[in-house]
Design a protein around this motif. Structure first.
Motif, PDB file in Angstrom:
ATOM      1  N   ARG A 149       0.856  -1.193   0.000  1.00 20.27           N
ATOM      2  CA  ARG A 149       0.000   0.000   0.000  1.00 20.27           C
ATOM      3  C   ARG A 149       0.888   1.236   0.000  1.00 20.27           C
ATOM      4  N   TRP A 150       0.602   2.181  -0.911  1.00 16.20           N
ATOM      5  CA  TRP A 150       1.438   3.369  -1.097  1.00 16.20           C
ATOM      6  C   TRP A 150       0.654   4.607  -0.664  1.00 16.20           C
ATOM      7  N   THR A 151       1.214   5.367   0.270  1.00 16.52           N
ATOM      8  CA  THR A 151       0.583   6.623   0.710  1.00 16.52           C
ATOM      9  C   THR A 151       1.663   7.688   0.873  1.00 16.52           C
ATOM     10  N   ALA A 152       1.242   8.924   1.091  1.00 16.43           N
ATOM     11  CA  ALA A 152       2.204  10.008   1.327  1.00 16.43           C
ATOM     12  C   ALA A 152       3.018   9.717   2.576  1.00 16.43           C
ATOM     13  N   ALA A 153       2.394   9.085   3.562  1.00 17.24           N
ATOM     14  CA  ALA A 153       3.088   8.771   4.813  1.00 17.24           C
ATOM     15  C   ALA A 153       4.075   7.619   4.631  1.00 17.24           C
ATOM     16  N   LYS A 154       3.774   6.706   3.690  1.00 17.10           N
ATOM     17  CA  LYS A 154       4.657   5.565   3.410  1.00 17.10           C
ATOM     18  C   LYS A 154       4.897   5.453   1.917  1.00 17.10           C
ATOM     19  N   PRO A 155       5.708   6.362   1.359  1.00 15.44           N
ATOM     20  CA  PRO A 155       5.946   6.354  -0.097  1.00 15.44           C
ATOM     21  C   PRO A 155       7.061   5.382  -0.475  1.00 15.44           C
TER      22      PRO A 155
END
Ligand SMILES: [Mg+2]
Length: 301
Positions: A149-155
């Motif tokens: 899963r890719w998010t701004a918090a975990k790029p």
């Protein structure tokens, strides 16, 4: 447009017209025939391909009479396939949902855009890691690839992006995605090309909405899987081998996905007016403005 806001039918229609150059091109009949329901279309075809949202269900609610109509069409000997632009549910979860709504579709009778995309992941990235835009409850257990899963918090450092759901998408993640793609071009696969979906509360913005926004702002063009694109209809034709395309009806509530895609695939097309994108409005002006003319229009499934 905020990330949780709902869209009006007018705004959704205008957006589909603005991005029309990215959709398949085809021609349409000059006028539609009105029929009371799918039972009155049945003599003209051997199979029905059914959109889910706006044809079988609205959100978690079955459309009145739809369960009974499917049973009636089966009794008439018609083949049924559900073709849905849905990317967050696994096949097992989707089937469970249809059962709960009262439908008896088998796994062989459901084609979800998630599966259309999943079957082709290797064409874009034989090896390497995908960054998925999705919610924190989404699972990738059914997808044969390395996905995080890719998010701004975990790029994460990934080799491609897979857009499954916009339900948890925030502005920070969109900004980070733009910057990351700007830094290095990589494939961006969108497993749900819809701009909006009808919910009990109104029309929600879906992955297609954000993918087109990204393309407008950055020039990064996504690869779309699902209606109206040919890949979804290729998978349906494989399920309905032996039936000529013109003896298959694509049934949907949306002109730019169901009707456009069905027509481009060589199918007959049926627009259901009352429960989906055009519920509560007169669909006539939208058909005239877009030139996307269904073969049949039915008020209900
Ligand atoms: Mg629909």
């Amino acid at each position: 447009m905020s990330y949780t806001s709902l869209m009006t039918t007018d705004a959704a229609f205008s957006r589909y017209e603005e991005i029309r150059r990215r959709l398949p091109q085809t021609t349409f009949p000059s006028r539609s025939q009105s029929r009371a329901s799918l039972a009155q279309v049945a003599d003209d075809v051997d199979a029905f391909v059914l959109d889910a949202f706006g044809v079988l269900n609205v959100g978690q609610t079955p459309i009145p009479g739809a369960v009974e109509r499917m049973a009636e069409l089966r009794r008439m000997g018609k083949k049924l396939v559900v073709l849905t632009n849905a990317a967050s549910d696994t096949r097992a979860a989707a089937l469970k949902k249809y059962r709960k709504l009262g439908f008896d579709f088998t796994a062989d009778e459901v084609v979800a855009s998630r599966d259309v995309c999943a079957a082709r992941l290797g064409d874009y990235l034989p090896l390497g890691r995908w960054g998925a835009l999705c919610t924190d409850v989404d699972t990738f257990a059914d997808l044969d690839a390395d996905i995080v899963r890719w998010t701004a918090a975990k790029p994460w450092d990934v080799d491609g992006f897979l857009f499954l759901s916009s339900a948890a998408l925030d502005a920070a993640t969109m900004t980070a995605l733009k910057a990351d793609l700007h830094r290095r071009t990589r494939p961006l696969l969108v497993a749900n090309p819809d701009i909006v979906a009808p919910r009990e509360t109104g029309l929600s913005c879906e992955p297609g909405y954000f993918a087109h926004l990204l393309a407008d702002e950055t020039g990064v063009e996504s690869v779309f899987f699902g209606k109206p694109f040919g890949n979804a209809f290729d998978d349906v034709k494989r399920r309905l081998q032996g039936i000529a395309p013109e003896r298959i009806a694509m049934v949907g509530d949306t002109l730019h996905t169901d009707i456009l895609g069905g027509r481009a695939a060589g199918f007959k097309t049926v627009l259901i007016e009352r429960f989906g994108l055009f519920s509560g409005t007169d669909v006539g002006p939208y058909i005239r403005l877009s030139g996307i003319v269904p073969d049949y229009i039915c008020p209900v499934t």
